[in-house]
Design an enzyme around this catalytic site. Sequence first.
Site, PDB file in Angstrom:
ATOM      1  N   LYS A   1       0.859  -1.185   0.000  1.00  0.00           N
ATOM      2  CA  LYS A   1       0.000   0.000   0.000  1.00  0.00           C
ATOM      3  C   LYS A   1       0.890   1.228   0.000  1.00  0.00           C
ATOM      4  O   LYS A   1       1.710   1.421   0.882  1.00  0.00           O
ATOM      5  CB  LYS A   1      -0.926   0.046   1.210  1.00  0.00           C
ATOM      6  CG  LYS A   1      -1.990   1.136   1.011  1.00  0.00           C
ATOM      7  CD  LYS A   1      -2.640   1.629   2.282  1.00  0.00           C
ATOM      8  CE  LYS A   1      -1.799   2.567   3.073  1.00  0.00           C
ATOM      9  NZ  LYS A   1      -1.495   3.859   2.413  1.00  0.00           N
TER      10      LYS A   1
ATOM     11  N   GLY B   1       7.282   4.894   8.268  1.00  0.00           N
ATOM     12  CA  GLY B   1       6.407   6.036   8.524  1.00  0.00           C
ATOM     13  C   GLY B   1       6.593   6.540   9.937  1.00  0.00           C
ATOM     14  O   GLY B   1       7.679   6.409  10.512  1.00  0.00           O
ATOM     15  N   SER B   2       5.522   7.081  10.502  1.00  0.00           N
ATOM     16  CA  SER B   2       5.628   7.701  11.827  1.00  0.00           C
ATOM     17  C   SER B   2       5.727   6.638  12.928  1.00  0.00           C
ATOM     18  O   SER B   2       5.218   5.526  12.792  1.00  0.00           O
ATOM     19  CB  SER B   2       4.397   8.573  12.075  1.00  0.00           C
ATOM     20  OG  SER B   2       3.225   7.786  12.012  1.00  0.00           O
ATOM     21  N   THR B   3       6.355   7.011  14.017  1.00  0.00           N
ATOM     22  CA  THR B   3       6.474   6.104  15.165  1.00  0.00           C
ATOM     23  C   THR B   3       5.090   5.777  15.719  1.00  0.00           C
ATOM     24  O   THR B   3       4.815   4.641  16.106  1.00  0.00           O
ATOM     25  CB  THR B   3       7.374   6.738  16.243  1.00  0.00           C
ATOM     26  OG1 THR B   3       8.705   6.810  15.713  1.00  0.00           O
ATOM     27  CG2 THR B   3       7.407   5.913  17.515  1.00  0.00           C
ATOM     28  N   GLU B   4       4.218   6.776  15.706  1.00  0.00           N
ATOM     29  CA  GLU B   4       2.855   6.576  16.211  1.00  0.00           C
ATOM     30  C   GLU B   4       2.156   5.431  15.463  1.00  0.00           C
ATOM     31  O   GLU B   4       1.604   4.510  16.077  1.00  0.00           O
ATOM     32  CB  GLU B   4       2.108   7.894  15.999  1.00  0.00           C
ATOM     33  CG  GLU B   4       0.750   7.967  16.586  1.00  0.00           C
ATOM     34  CD  GLU B   4      -0.013   9.191  16.049  1.00  0.00           C
ATOM     35  OE1 GLU B   4       0.592  10.021  15.322  1.00  0.00           O
ATOM     36  OE2 GLU B   4      -1.208   9.291  16.337  1.00  0.00           O
ATOM     37  N   VAL B   5       2.188   5.478  14.142  1.00  0.00           N
ATOM     38  CA  VAL B   5       1.541   4.422  13.351  1.00  0.00           C
ATOM     39  C   VAL B   5       2.335   3.113  13.480  1.00  0.00           C
ATOM     40  O   VAL B   5       1.755   2.030  13.522  1.00  0.00           O
ATOM     41  CB  VAL B   5       1.374   4.849  11.872  1.00  0.00           C
ATOM     42  CG1 VAL B   5       0.888   3.694  11.012  1.00  0.00           C
ATOM     43  CG2 VAL B   5       0.401   6.013  11.770  1.00  0.00           C
ATOM     44  N   GLY B   6       3.646   3.210  13.602  1.00  0.00           N
ATOM     45  CA  GLY B   6       4.471   2.008  13.785  1.00  0.00           C
ATOM     46  C   GLY B   6       4.046   1.228  15.030  1.00  0.00           C
ATOM     47  O   GLY B   6       3.940  -0.001  15.009  1.00  0.00           O
TER      48      GLY B   6
ATOM     49  N   GLU C   1      10.468   0.991  10.164  1.00  0.00           N
ATOM     50  CA  GLU C   1      11.472   2.060  10.029  1.00  0.00           C
ATOM     51  C   GLU C   1      10.729   3.361  10.304  1.00  0.00           C
ATOM     52  O   GLU C   1       9.878   3.770   9.523  1.00  0.00           O
ATOM     53  CB  GLU C   1      12.081   1.992   8.623  1.00  0.00           C
ATOM     54  CG  GLU C   1      13.405   2.694   8.547  1.00  0.00           C
ATOM     55  CD  GLU C   1      13.263   4.083   8.009  1.00  0.00           C
ATOM     56  OE1 GLU C   1      13.151   5.011   8.856  1.00  0.00           O
ATOM     57  OE2 GLU C   1      13.238   4.261   6.781  1.00  0.00           O
TER      58      GLU C   1
ATOM     59  N   CYS D   1      13.641  10.861   7.426  1.00  0.00           N
ATOM     60  CA  CYS D   1      13.560  10.300   8.777  1.00  0.00           C
ATOM     61  C   CYS D   1      14.857  10.482   9.537  1.00  0.00           C
ATOM     62  O   CYS D   1      14.872  10.603  10.753  1.00  0.00           O
ATOM     63  CB  CYS D   1      13.187   8.825   8.698  1.00  0.00           C
ATOM     64  SG  CYS D   1      14.163   7.927   7.499  1.00  0.00           S
TER      65      CYS D   1
ATOM     66  N   GLU E   1      10.140  15.289  16.334  1.00  0.00           N
ATOM     67  CA  GLU E   1      10.481  15.240  14.909  1.00  0.00           C
ATOM     68  C   GLU E   1       9.674  16.306  14.168  1.00  0.00           C
ATOM     69  O   GLU E   1       8.449  16.311  14.232  1.00  0.00           O
ATOM     70  CB  GLU E   1      10.155  13.854  14.347  1.00  0.00           C
ATOM     71  CG  GLU E   1      10.501  13.725  12.878  1.00  0.00           C
ATOM     72  CD  GLU E   1      10.339  12.302  12.339  1.00  0.00           C
ATOM     73  OE1 GLU E   1       9.250  11.732  12.451  1.00  0.00           O
ATOM     74  OE2 GLU E   1      11.326  11.777  11.797  1.00  0.00           O
TER      75      GLU E   1
END
Length: 503
Positions: A194, A247-252, A270, A304, A401
Amino acid sequence: MLARSSFRNSKRFFGTRMVPKQTQLFIGGEWVNSANGDTFETINPYTEEPITSVQRASVEDVDRAVDAARNAFDHGPWRRMSGTERGDLLFKLAELIKKNGEELAHLEALDNGKPITLAKIVDVSNSYLTYKYYAGFANKFVGDTISAPGDFHAYTRKEPVGVAAQIIPWNVPMLMQAWKLAPALAAGCTVVMKTAEQTPLSALRVGELIKEAGFPDGVVNILSGFGEDAGAHLVRHPGVDKVAFTGSTEVGLDIMRNSSTSGLKRVTLELGGKSPFIICEDANIEESIQQANFSLFFNSGQVCIAASRLFVHEKIYDEFAEKSAKLASKAVLGNGLDPNTTQGPQISKEQQNKIWGYIQKGKQEGASCLTGGEEYEGKGFFVKPTVFADVQDDMTIAKEEIFGPVMQILKFSDYEDVIKRANNTDYGLGAGVITNDIGRAFHLTNGLRAGTVFVNCYDIFDPTLPFGGYKNSGLGRENGLEGLENYLETKTVIMSRPEGSLP
Ligand code: NAI
Ligand code: MG
């Protein structure tokens, strides 16, 4: 430098013929519309206007794509191919990327806004190298023969993990696609990818090249769509064996949780960073300023690993800060398709606003703004290159970030202390050091808690170099042999030996 003529050629991509042709979903080797007919517009961040509409993957489309990948893995010709044959297909894809490099770079500049010179050097060239690098691995990974105790013979086989779900971001779309697709395919996995909702176009063109190269149907499936529905559904899907995300740490963190709701998937992540760059007192100031500028402003700061905490030794601090601001102010903001542009717009209004919020925070919390720091008036999601000096460790701009062209300069005097300060973050993606003192270089390099440390350079990327983060910056490494191993399982086979045969 790019020739003028190629800029003129770029006009081909503006009128009717220039609208990207491929806007459908790539499922099971076919280009199809979404199940519910939904589409979304992809925006040119320079004009703020839609480039075209693309099909928007629904959860039903995710199901179709996972079924196609599952079927290709479990029953298709892909698993029966030799590594050499898989490698040949990857080599073919690499050559097609090279052949269509101009067009791909144009698409990236249009959809992402980045300077086309950058799109060529970073996105297209590095993608080409990545496919080629992993093509070479496809017939070279091997197991071990193990001398087990007793009357047993043992060996290990390296087998593909299965169906990989891959979710990529918008900042370096083509390269993130290559970093994920190439090792998965070399290993023999099948993929549902995606792409980011902000930048679907280059991946679709690569999808066409994948078909042209002759990969079996269903081995690669590409979905344009959003995270909240298609992405979230893909991550939870029971037909998926492995999830790879940038992507973002939040979504990770969400993905870590959600991926385990239907069994234990392999996960590599990552994520974000707040990377420190330590400029020592013996550093050549002019060179350090260039390196620091590149380390932060490259790709409009949407990287990043951007070195967004510059620790500069007190002996050179004032001169460094003043000259850094001067250099930053020379950036040429403009259309990514114009070869004179050095800084393109940010990807979206949302990102532009977010970065502007950080700039205001920096001022409120008492940092000195040496250049930039005003809102950009006019069309395009631009942010003026901004440099903050007198930044303290506890300021928001030194902790979070920003993902934009905003530089933070902090002062240090003691080398033990600067290691502690540099490591005082939940992130650990990158770090840098500039010094000519070899002892100091070792000391700092080994003390910094980060997945990549650059010494007297920054932002050097290559498929041979493992890349990933400590702490909240990620899980696992992409690139190199480790990048391939993410897509392999080890099977240990133990066979009983006839009694009396040699061990
Ligand atoms: P994001 O992490 O939301 O998006 C990245 C990808 O994840 C996109 O393809 C998106 O559709 C997908 N996604 C979003 N939510 C998902 C979910 N719940 N399940 C599965 N997939 C999901 O990042 P976003 O919102 O574009 O940017 C926010 C911040 O993230 C940026 O300001 C930046 O700090 C950071 N970021 C870091 C990147 C990196 O290279 N490490 C790349 C892009 C953003
Ligand atoms: Mg998001």
